[in-house]
Design a protein around this motif. Structure first.
Motif, PDB file in Angstrom:
ATOM      1  N   ASP A  84      39.109  34.964  36.292  1.00  0.00           N
ATOM      2  CA  ASP A  84      39.956  34.025  36.139  1.00  0.00           C
ATOM      3  C   ASP A  84      40.708  34.042  37.728  1.00  0.00           C
ATOM      4  OD1 ASP A  84      42.414  32.373  36.136  1.00  0.00           O
ATOM      5  OD2 ASP A  84      42.664  32.846  33.993  1.00  0.00           O
ATOM      6  N   THR A  85      40.700  33.292  38.557  1.00  0.00           N
ATOM      7  CA  THR A  85      41.303  33.159  39.927  1.00  0.00           C
ATOM      8  C   THR A  85      42.567  33.158  40.014  1.00  0.00           C
ATOM      9  OG1 THR A  85      40.761  30.917  40.475  1.00  0.00           O
ATOM     10  CG2 THR A  85      38.950  32.515  41.111  1.00  0.00           C
ATOM     11  N   LYS A  86      43.356  32.808  38.897  1.00  0.00           N
ATOM     12  CA  LYS A  86      44.707  32.643  38.837  1.00  0.00           C
ATOM     13  C   LYS A  86      45.212  34.015  38.430  1.00  0.00           C
ATOM     14  CE  LYS A  86      45.546  27.768  38.773  1.00  0.00           C
ATOM     15  NZ  LYS A  86      46.253  26.688  38.101  1.00  0.00           N
ATOM     16  N   THR A  87      44.845  34.583  37.607  1.00  0.00           N
ATOM     17  CA  THR A  87      45.296  35.717  36.887  1.00  0.00           C
ATOM     18  C   THR A  87      44.532  37.211  37.276  1.00  0.00           C
ATOM     19  OG1 THR A  87      43.758  35.639  35.061  1.00  0.00           O
ATOM     20  CG2 THR A  87      46.035  34.614  34.868  1.00  0.00           C
ATOM     21  N   ASN A  88      43.182  37.014  37.835  1.00  0.00           N
ATOM     22  CA  ASN A  88      42.581  38.051  38.408  1.00  0.00           C
ATOM     23  C   ASN A  88      41.994  38.790  37.222  1.00  0.00           C
ATOM     24  OD1 ASN A  88      42.110  37.430  41.010  1.00  0.00           O
ATOM     25  ND2 ASN A  88      44.261  38.599  41.286  1.00  0.00           N
ATOM     26  N   GLU A  89      41.806  38.153  36.055  1.00  0.00           N
ATOM     27  CA  GLU A  89      41.360  38.883  34.637  1.00  0.00           C
ATOM     28  C   GLU A  89      39.820  38.606  34.686  1.00  0.00           C
ATOM     29  OE1 GLU A  89      44.755  39.272  31.454  1.00  0.00           O
ATOM     30  OE2 GLU A  89      43.788  37.565  31.352  1.00  0.00           O
ATOM     31  N   ASN A 135      37.641  29.610  37.871  1.00  0.00           N
ATOM     32  CA  ASN A 135      36.860  30.733  37.368  1.00  0.00           C
ATOM     33  C   ASN A 135      35.806  30.791  38.226  1.00  0.00           C
ATOM     34  OD1 ASN A 135      34.453  29.860  35.993  1.00  0.00           O
ATOM     35  ND2 ASN A 135      35.868  28.790  34.496  1.00  0.00           N
ATOM     36  N   ILE A 136      35.333  32.088  38.512  1.00  0.00           N
ATOM     37  CA  ILE A 136      34.161  32.529  39.436  1.00  0.00           C
ATOM     38  C   ILE A 136      33.167  33.128  38.655  1.00  0.00           C
ATOM     39  CG2 ILE A 136      33.315  33.692  41.414  1.00  0.00           C
ATOM     40  CD1 ILE A 136      36.123  33.019  42.703  1.00  0.00           C
ATOM     41  N   TYR A 137      31.934  32.916  38.609  1.00  0.00           N
ATOM     42  CA  TYR A 137      30.987  33.451  37.884  1.00  0.00           C
ATOM     43  C   TYR A 137      30.883  35.027  38.511  1.00  0.00           C
ATOM     44  CZ  TYR A 137      26.527  35.047  35.903  1.00  0.00           C
ATOM     45  OH  TYR A 137      25.622  35.814  35.265  1.00  0.00           O
TER      46      TYR A 137
END
Length: 61
Positions: A10-15, A29-31
């Motif tokens: 998740d590019t906003k939360t880095n989870e 999100n990034i794969y």
């Protein structure tokens, strides 16, 4: 038998989330790749520059 799972970040939360998690955002999100567990995915995410990455609490069961 080793099972490999798709992981996303998740590019906003880095989870980091594994495929099927209810908390993966539709956007932003990034794969990340296919890994055998969350810990390996975390190591690879950090090596790809996602320094402040953490593991989703729902995925970390």
């Amino acid at each position: 038998m080793t099972v490999y799972v798709d992981f996303y970040i998740d590019t906003k939360t880095n989870e980091i989330h594994q495929f099927g998690c209810n908390h993966i955002p539709i956007e932003d999100n990034i794969y990340l790749g296919i890994y055998r567990n969350l810990e390996v995915a975390l190591i690879h995410a950090k090596s790809k520059g996602f320094i402040n990455t953490s593991i989703c609490n729902s995925c970390n069961i």
